[in-house]
Design a protein around this motif. Structure first.
Motif, mmCIF file in Angstrom:
data_model
loop_
_atom_site.group_PDB
_atom_site.id
_atom_site.type_symbol
_atom_site.label_atom_id
_atom_site.label_comp_id
_atom_site.label_asym_id
_atom_site.label_seq_id
_atom_site.Cartn_x
_atom_site.Cartn_y
_atom_site.Cartn_z
ATOM 1 N N ASP A 1 2.641 -3.294 5.387
ATOM 2 C CA ASP A 1 1.672 -4.192 6.006
ATOM 3 C C ASP A 1 0.450 -3.386 6.428
ATOM 4 O O ASP A 1 0.577 -2.294 6.994
ATOM 5 C CB ASP A 1 2.313 -4.884 7.214
ATOM 6 N N ILE A 2 -0.716 -3.913 6.174
ATOM 7 C CA ILE A 2 -1.951 -3.179 6.454
ATOM 8 C C ILE A 2 -2.059 -2.758 7.908
ATOM 9 O O ILE A 2 -2.623 -1.717 8.237
ATOM 10 C CB ILE A 2 -3.186 -4.020 6.034
ATOM 11 N N ALA A 3 -1.481 -3.556 8.817
ATOM 12 C CA ALA A 3 -1.597 -3.246 10.239
ATOM 13 C C ALA A 3 -0.932 -1.926 10.593
ATOM 14 O O ALA A 3 -1.339 -1.258 11.544
ATOM 15 C CB ALA A 3 -0.981 -4.368 11.071
ATOM 16 N N PRO B 1 -9.624 4.980 2.736
ATOM 17 C CA PRO B 1 -8.663 3.904 2.996
ATOM 18 C C PRO B 1 -7.265 4.295 2.572
ATOM 19 O O PRO B 1 -7.078 5.027 1.608
ATOM 20 C CB PRO B 1 -9.197 2.738 2.144
ATOM 21 N N ALA B 2 -6.277 3.841 3.300
ATOM 22 C CA ALA B 2 -4.883 4.109 2.963
ATOM 23 C C ALA B 2 -4.520 3.373 1.691
ATOM 24 O O ALA B 2 -5.103 2.337 1.372
ATOM 25 C CB ALA B 2 -3.971 3.666 4.103
ATOM 26 N N PRO B 3 -3.548 3.900 0.930
ATOM 27 C CA PRO B 3 -3.123 3.216 -0.293
ATOM 28 C C PRO B 3 -2.712 1.783 0.006
ATOM 29 O O PRO B 3 -2.003 1.519 0.963
ATOM 30 C CB PRO B 3 -1.918 4.067 -0.750
ATOM 31 N N GLY B 4 -3.170 0.876 -0.845
ATOM 32 C CA GLY B 4 -2.795 -0.522 -0.681
ATOM 33 C C GLY B 4 -3.587 -1.252 0.378
ATOM 34 O O GLY B 4 -3.304 -2.407 0.690
ATOM 35 N N SER B 5 -4.605 -0.601 0.958
ATOM 36 C CA SER B 5 -5.326 -1.227 2.069
ATOM 37 C C SER B 5 -6.506 -2.074 1.631
ATOM 38 O O SER B 5 -7.214 -2.629 2.454
ATOM 39 C CB SER B 5 -5.826 -0.153 3.044
ATOM 40 N N ALA B 6 -6.750 -2.143 0.326
ATOM 41 C CA ALA B 6 -7.848 -2.973 -0.194
ATOM 42 C C ALA B 6 -9.186 -2.580 0.420
ATOM 43 O O ALA B 6 -10.043 -3.409 0.679
ATOM 44 C CB ALA B 6 -7.567 -4.454 0.044
ATOM 45 N N PHE C 1 19.201 -8.404 9.986
ATOM 46 C CA PHE C 1 18.579 -9.081 11.128
ATOM 47 C C PHE C 1 17.077 -8.836 11.074
ATOM 48 O O PHE C 1 16.276 -9.750 10.928
ATOM 49 C CB PHE C 1 19.177 -8.570 12.432
ATOM 50 N N CYS C 2 16.689 -7.579 11.163
ATOM 51 C CA CYS C 2 15.282 -7.198 11.060
ATOM 52 C C CYS C 2 15.214 -5.677 10.915
ATOM 53 O O CYS C 2 15.766 -4.955 11.743
ATOM 54 C CB CYS C 2 14.502 -7.652 12.289
ATOM 55 N N ALA C 3 14.543 -5.226 9.869
ATOM 56 C CA ALA C 3 14.447 -3.788 9.598
ATOM 57 C C ALA C 3 13.270 -3.130 10.299
ATOM 58 O O ALA C 3 12.914 -1.997 9.986
ATOM 59 C CB ALA C 3 14.359 -3.553 8.092
ATOM 60 N N GLY C 4 12.652 -3.836 11.251
ATOM 61 C CA GLY C 4 11.535 -3.247 11.985
ATOM 62 C C GLY C 4 10.200 -3.593 11.338
ATOM 63 O O GLY C 4 10.059 -4.614 10.673
ATOM 64 N N THR D 1 5.633 -8.360 9.702
ATOM 65 C CA THR D 1 4.232 -8.337 9.298
ATOM 66 C C THR D 1 3.460 -9.097 10.369
ATOM 67 O O THR D 1 4.052 -9.764 11.221
ATOM 68 C CB THR D 1 4.024 -9.034 7.942
ATOM 69 N N ALA D 2 2.153 -9.021 10.301
ATOM 70 C CA ALA D 2 1.349 -9.775 11.263
ATOM 71 C C ALA D 2 1.632 -11.269 11.149
ATOM 72 O O ALA D 2 1.694 -11.984 12.163
ATOM 73 C CB ALA D 2 -0.135 -9.485 11.036
ATOM 74 N N ALA D 3 1.846 -11.749 9.932
ATOM 75 C CA ALA D 3 2.122 -13.175 9.737
ATOM 76 C C ALA D 3 3.461 -13.568 10.338
ATOM 77 O O ALA D 3 3.588 -14.645 10.945
ATOM 78 C CB ALA D 3 2.087 -13.509 8.242
#
Length: 275
Positions: A69-71, A81-86, A61-64, A29-31
């Protein structure tokens, strides 16, 4: 306060950065990007860090990229707006690469100390390329690598188009990228995609031992070796020889060279300090 997305621990001169979103397979995610980049910057500035290990908490390890995530959420064709994009339209993926992935990749590739990936489970998409961008990759025997990009209509990023052909050649690189098949760690080792795979239970100890070995070596010379090999891919033979001469001139004037020669002559273990 919420738990950090990157757990930082240190053992001697080795600092371990563990991605800490286990419920989401440590997907980006961006965070998470922000915390990992900040941790790498801090490690680069810390004089007592001589090797960095990147690993994941939990079973991956990391699934990519986290596609929730909105980004990275795909834009709808209607302009809604895309679903979940608030209510906010998502960023385009090119901007995501430029603002998040590119700085992370370049920071790993320019670290002043060796960087080791300890792959403890699935490494998919950007997670796989993140690992492959490290200096050495040690993987658990049950781990796997998946170039998952083609499954969602994308091409390899996070340095994947540069890394894959250089690691395994064009034919293997295209096969991995186009088909997106799961590659078990033992097969990844056999093809030369990674340095080595080890038994699952021994991965943490093996990774720490390897990192400690690297930390005790002349890390400035190790980093120069990485830089020279990366640059040599774009040079002809004569240019590569000239680059070697220039880098060797710098290393030859350093304390580690003097210490290495003195230790060899004195038949003792060297104590390298340059960084």
């Amino acid at each position: 306060m919420s738990e950090p997305l990157v757990l930082v621990t240190q053992s001697g001169a080795v600092q371990t950065l563990a991605l800490n979103r286990p419920a989401a397979l440590n997907s980006f995610t961006a965070a998470l990007h922000a915390q990992l980049l900040a941790a790498l910057e801090a490690a680069a500035a810390a004089c007592d860090v001589r090797c960095v290990v990147i690993t994941g908490m939990g079973r991956a390890f990391c699934a990519g990229q986290d596609l929730n995530d909105i980004a990275a959420a795909p834009a709808s064709g209607s302009g809604d707006p895309a679903p979940g994009s608030a209510g906010a339209r998502p960023q385009d993926l090119g901007r995501v690469i430029e603002t998040l992935y590119r700085p992370l990749c370049l920071r790993i590739r320019s670290m002043p100390v060796p960087v080791l990936a300890a792959v403890n489970g699935v490494a998919a998409g950007a997670g796989a390329c993140l690992a492959l961008g490290c200096d050495l990759v040690l993987a658990a025997r049950s781990a796997s690598f998946i170039m998952a990009f083609s499954k969602i209509g994308l091409l390899p990023d996070t340095g994947g188009t540069w890394l894959l052909p250089r690691l395994v050649g064009r034919a293997q690189a295209l096969g991995l990228a186009l088909l997106g098949d799961k590659l078990p760690a033992p097969e990844a080792e056999r093809r030369g995609l990674i340095w080595r795979c080890v038994d699952d239970a021994s991965l943490p100890d093996e990774a720490l031992a390897l990192a400690q070995r690297l930390a005790a070596m002349p890390v400035k010379a190790l980093v120069a070796t990485r830089q020279a090999m990366d640059a040599a891919a774009q040079l002809d033979y004569g240019q590569a020889l000239a680059q070697e001469a220039a880098l060797q001139q710098t290393l030859g004037a350093g304390a580690d060279y003097r210490e290495g020669v003195a230790a060899f002559a004195g038949k003792r273990a060297p104590r390298f300090t340059d960084r």
